[in-house]
Design a protein around this motif. Structure first.
Motif, short mmCIF file in Angstrom:
data_model
loop_
_atom_site.label_atom_id
_atom_site.label_comp_id
_atom_site.label_asym_id
_atom_site.label_seq_id
_atom_site.Cartn_x
_atom_site.Cartn_y
_atom_site.Cartn_z
N PHE A 244 0.82 -1.21 0.00
CA PHE A 244 0.00 0.00 0.00
C PHE A 244 0.86 1.27 0.00
CE2 PHE A 244 -3.21 -2.80 2.26
CZ PHE A 244 -4.00 -2.97 1.14
N PHE A 245 2.15 1.12 0.27
CA PHE A 245 3.03 2.29 0.36
C PHE A 245 4.17 2.26 -0.65
CE2 PHE A 245 0.85 1.90 4.38
CZ PHE A 245 0.46 3.20 4.61
N LYS A 246 4.02 1.47 -1.72
CA LYS A 246 5.04 1.45 -2.77
C LYS A 246 5.08 2.81 -3.46
CE LYS A 246 5.66 -3.31 -4.08
NZ LYS A 246 5.56 -4.30 -5.15
N GLY A 247 6.27 3.36 -3.59
CA GLY A 247 6.42 4.65 -4.24
C GLY A 247 6.18 5.83 -3.33
N LEU A 248 6.13 5.60 -2.03
CA LEU A 248 5.84 6.67 -1.08
C LEU A 248 6.93 7.73 -1.04
CD1 LEU A 248 4.07 7.85 1.20
CD2 LEU A 248 5.31 6.38 2.80
N THR A 249 8.20 7.34 -1.09
CA THR A 249 9.30 8.30 -0.93
C THR A 249 9.27 9.44 -1.94
OG1 THR A 249 10.64 6.56 0.07
CG2 THR A 249 11.80 8.52 -0.72
N PRO A 250 9.20 9.18 -3.24
CA PRO A 250 9.14 10.32 -4.17
C PRO A 250 7.87 11.15 -3.99
CG PRO A 250 9.08 8.24 -5.39
CD PRO A 250 9.28 7.91 -3.95
N SER A 251 6.80 10.49 -3.60
CA SER A 251 5.55 11.21 -3.37
C SER A 251 5.68 12.14 -2.16
CB SER A 251 4.41 10.22 -3.18
OG SER A 251 3.18 10.87 -3.14
N LEU A 252 6.42 11.71 -1.14
CA LEU A 252 6.64 12.54 0.03
C LEU A 252 7.48 13.76 -0.29
CD1 LEU A 252 7.26 10.01 2.95
CD2 LEU A 252 5.21 11.35 2.46
N MET A 253 8.47 13.58 -1.17
CA MET A 253 9.30 14.72 -1.55
C MET A 253 8.45 15.78 -2.24
SD MET A 253 12.84 12.65 -2.50
CE MET A 253 12.84 13.21 -4.13
N LYS A 254 7.60 15.35 -3.13
CA LYS A 254 6.70 16.29 -3.82
C LYS A 254 5.74 16.94 -2.84
CE LYS A 254 2.90 16.63 -6.98
NZ LYS A 254 1.59 16.42 -6.44
N ALA A 255 5.14 16.14 -1.96
CA ALA A 255 4.17 16.66 -1.00
C ALA A 255 4.81 17.67 -0.05
CB ALA A 255 3.53 15.52 -0.21
N ALA A 256 6.01 17.36 0.41
CA ALA A 256 6.70 18.27 1.33
C ALA A 256 6.94 19.61 0.67
CB ALA A 256 8.02 17.66 1.80
N LEU A 257 7.48 19.60 -0.52
CA LEU A 257 7.79 20.85 -1.20
C LEU A 257 6.53 21.62 -1.60
CD1 LEU A 257 10.80 19.72 -3.41
CD2 LEU A 257 10.86 21.20 -1.39
N SER A 258 5.59 20.93 -2.20
CA SER A 258 4.40 21.64 -2.68
C SER A 258 3.57 22.19 -1.51
CB SER A 258 3.54 20.76 -3.57
OG SER A 258 3.03 19.66 -2.86
N THR A 259 3.40 21.41 -0.45
CA THR A 259 2.62 21.88 0.69
C THR A 259 3.38 22.95 1.47
OG1 THR A 259 1.63 19.69 0.82
CG2 THR A 259 1.27 21.15 2.69
N GLY A 260 4.68 22.75 1.61
CA GLY A 260 5.49 23.76 2.30
C GLY A 260 5.41 25.11 1.62
#
Length: 154
Positions: free
Chosen positions: A117-133
């Motif tokens: 359920f969490f495959k590919g989470l790391t690149p998605s977190l990088m995007k989420a951190a930057l875009s939300t920040g």
């Protein structure tokens, strides 16, 4: 796509998208608020700083938390959306097809376990951190700017 699968092909992945957007957005704002409070508790404001760094860091943190908690729904959406491209994806490894959202959840759980359920989470977190920040950074910056302009007009 329309000719082979009909008009509903353009709506694959819509259900998990609609299900995920509300908790994702709600978590972003509630985590941002909580992280700002925690930041102020750890580093009390001295009145000299604008808080831009705090807004950026707390926004990044809220993006990471909210994306992590809602990521399985994002994974479901993406897997449903790439359905129908099995021939093109065959060179990239195992090709799966799903009959719908519940079938997808069942197959992921059986074949990949809960970690699937969490495959590919790391690149998605990088995007989420930057875009939300940056979203919260710019939001707070313009709110403060408009507040200053309004104060000067009085």
């Amino acid at each position: 796509m329309y000719k082979t699968e009909g008009p509903f092909v353009f709506y694959k992945g819509l259900t998990p998208t609609v299900i995920a957007i509300f908790p994702y957005a709600g978590l972003q704002f509630s985590c941002y608020r909580s992280l700002k409070r925690a930041y102020d508790w750890l580093i009390p404001p001295d009145g000299k700083q604008t808080g831009n760094l705090k807004n950026l860091l707390c926004g990044c943190g809220s993006g990471v938390i909210s994306k992590t908690l809602t990521y399985p729904l994002d994974l479901f959406k993406k897997r449903l959306q790439v359905g129908g491209f099995e021939h093109a994806r065959s060179a990239f490894g195992q090709v799966r097809s799903y009959r719908g959202l519940l079938d997808l959840i069942q197959q992921v759980l059986q074949e990949e376990g809960t970690r699937g359920f969490f495959k590919g989470l790391t690149p998605s977190l990088m995007k989420a951190a930057l875009s939300t920040g940056f979203m919260f950074f710019w939001y707070e910056l313009f709110c403060n700017l408009f507040h200053c302009i309004r104060r000067e007009d009085r």
